[in-house]
Scaffold this motif. Structure first.
Motif, PDB file in Angstrom:
ATOM      1  N   UNK A 167       0.831  -1.209   0.000  1.00 37.57           N
ATOM      2  CA  UNK A 167       0.000   0.000   0.000  1.00 37.57           C
ATOM      3  C   UNK A 167       0.866   1.258   0.000  1.00 37.57           C
ATOM      4  N   UNK A 168       1.918   1.262   0.805  1.00 38.05           N
ATOM      5  CA  UNK A 168       2.824   2.403   0.856  1.00 38.05           C
ATOM      6  C   UNK A 168       3.493   2.611  -0.500  1.00 38.05           C
ATOM      7  N   UNK A 169       3.994   1.532  -1.099  1.00 36.90           N
ATOM      8  CA  UNK A 169       4.637   1.621  -2.412  1.00 36.90           C
ATOM      9  C   UNK A 169       3.652   2.095  -3.471  1.00 36.90           C
ATOM     10  N   UNK A 170       2.439   1.572  -3.462  1.00 35.60           N
ATOM     11  CA  UNK A 170       1.461   1.968  -4.489  1.00 35.60           C
ATOM     12  C   UNK A 170       1.145   3.466  -4.401  1.00 35.60           C
ATOM     13  N   UNK A 171       1.090   4.005  -3.190  1.00 34.97           N
ATOM     14  CA  UNK A 171       0.874   5.451  -3.033  1.00 34.97           C
ATOM     15  C   UNK A 171       2.039   6.237  -3.636  1.00 34.97           C
ATOM     16  N   UNK A 172       3.265   5.765  -3.416  1.00 34.46           N
ATOM     17  CA  UNK A 172       4.432   6.451  -3.982  1.00 34.46           C
ATOM     18  C   UNK A 172       4.431   6.361  -5.511  1.00 34.46           C
ATOM     19  N   UNK A 173       4.083   5.210  -6.041  1.00 31.28           N
ATOM     20  CA  UNK A 173       4.043   5.051  -7.503  1.00 31.28           C
ATOM     21  C   UNK A 173       2.973   5.956  -8.099  1.00 31.28           C
ATOM     22  N   UNK A 174       1.811   6.019  -7.467  1.00 30.40           N
ATOM     23  CA  UNK A 174       0.737   6.879  -7.978  1.00 30.40           C
ATOM     24  C   UNK A 174       1.147   8.342  -7.989  1.00 30.40           C
ATOM     25  N   UNK A 175       1.966   8.749  -7.024  1.00 29.76           N
ATOM     26  CA  UNK A 175       2.435  10.143  -6.985  1.00 29.76           C
ATOM     27  C   UNK A 175       3.529  10.412  -8.012  1.00 29.76           C
ATOM     28  N   UNK A 176       4.423   9.435  -8.224  1.00 29.28           N
ATOM     29  CA  UNK A 176       5.587   9.649  -9.091  1.00 29.28           C
ATOM     30  C   UNK A 176       5.317   9.388 -10.570  1.00 29.28           C
ATOM     31  N   UNK A 177       4.429   8.448 -10.898  1.00 28.18           N
ATOM     32  CA  UNK A 177       4.149   8.123 -12.307  1.00 28.18           C
ATOM     33  C   UNK A 177       2.639   7.910 -12.511  1.00 28.18           C
ATOM     34  N   UNK A 178       1.810   8.885 -12.134  1.00 30.26           N
ATOM     35  CA  UNK A 178       0.356   8.673 -12.104  1.00 30.26           C
ATOM     36  C   UNK A 178      -0.289   8.377 -13.463  1.00 30.26           C
ATOM     37  N   UNK A 179       0.130   9.034 -14.520  1.00 24.89           N
ATOM     38  CA  UNK A 179      -0.529   8.836 -15.817  1.00 24.89           C
ATOM     39  C   UNK A 179       0.062   7.664 -16.585  1.00 24.89           C
ATOM     40  N   UNK A 180       1.166   7.135 -16.123  1.00 22.20           N
ATOM     41  CA  UNK A 180       1.904   6.153 -16.910  1.00 22.20           C
ATOM     42  C   UNK A 180       1.690   4.710 -16.484  1.00 22.20           C
ATOM     43  N   UNK A 181       1.093   4.476 -15.329  1.00 21.24           N
ATOM     44  CA  UNK A 181       0.891   3.104 -14.863  1.00 21.24           C
ATOM     45  C   UNK A 181      -0.537   2.909 -14.381  1.00 21.24           C
ATOM     46  N   UNK A 182      -0.949   1.664 -14.426  1.00 19.36           N
ATOM     47  CA  UNK A 182      -2.236   1.271 -13.876  1.00 19.36           C
ATOM     48  C   UNK A 182      -1.941   0.232 -12.807  1.00 19.36           C
ATOM     49  N   UNK A 183      -2.368   0.483 -11.594  1.00 19.95           N
ATOM     50  CA  UNK A 183      -2.058  -0.402 -10.484  1.00 19.95           C
ATOM     51  C   UNK A 183      -3.214  -1.347 -10.205  1.00 19.95           C
ATOM     52  N   UNK A 184      -2.870  -2.586  -9.931  1.00 17.83           N
ATOM     53  CA  UNK A 184      -3.848  -3.589  -9.489  1.00 17.83           C
ATOM     54  C   UNK A 184      -3.277  -4.202  -8.227  1.00 17.83           C
TER      55      UNK A 184
END
Length: 189
Positions: A167-184
């Motif tokens: 959960x912590x990592x997914x929040x960081x990824x969403x902040x750093x590369x929000x338009x470029x990845x889709x998280x599941x």
């Protein structure tokens, strides 16, 4: 009686029973659906090599959707209809973020559904991941450096850890590369 054009069915907990087999009842129902003109699609987050052997008992010609939609094929041994890979530079950014926050990345590779897994270390403390990797085909490849090992757009970058870490990592990824990845996110408890 309603007429449907498409029947899309998941594997685990849907088509597969608790022993990960397809019941005769489900096999017959899918065959009848296809014979009546309904197109059948098998949709899963699994990789092609992890799902295909169990599906070969079906007497149908389905559309197959693997890796959560990244790989789409026509039939069991048919044509690749679509592959939506993660851009290499984005994958490398996500791998770097995972490392930064202490969560080991796992690369899913193979634009034609080959289902290769690349990792930097073998998981020793993560029992669920170790169990999965011991049985997966093709076996995972351990590489010294993922950033140097990937030379093309991979299918996915995955991570396996505690719920809190992911959960912590997914929040960081969403902040750093929000338009470029889709998280599941998948949680096993």
């Amino acid at each position: 009686m309603p007429r449907f054009d498409l029947l899309a069915i998941d594997l685990d907990g849907t088509l597969f029973d608790s022993s990960r087999a397809i019941s005769e009842e489900n096999r017959i129902a899918l065959s009848r659906a296809e014979q009546s003109g309904v197109k059948v699609a098998v949709v899963t987050g699994r990789r092609l090599p992890a799902a295909l052997p169990s599906l070969l008992v079906l007497d149908i010609d389905p559309v197959l959707v693997f890796n959560s939609g990244a790989i789409i094929m026509k039939g069991f041994h048919g044509t690749l209809l679509r592959s939506e890979m993660l851009p290499l530079l984005v994958a490398k950014r996500v791998v770097t973020l995972g490392r930064k926050y202490g969560v080991a990345p796992i690369i899913h590779d193979g634009p034609n559904g080959e289902g290769h897994i690349l990792m930097e270390t073998s998981p020793t403390s993560n029992r669920s991941l170790s169990y999965y990797l011991e049985r997966t085909k093709p076996p995972p490849r351990i590489v010294p450096d993922l950033l140097e090992a990937i030379h093309r757009d991979p299918v996915q970058v995955g991570f396996s850890s505690t719920v809190a870490s992911i959960q912590y990592l997914s929040e960081r990824i969403q902040k750093k590369v929000p338009e470029e990845v889709e998280l599941a996110l998948t949680e096993y408890r």
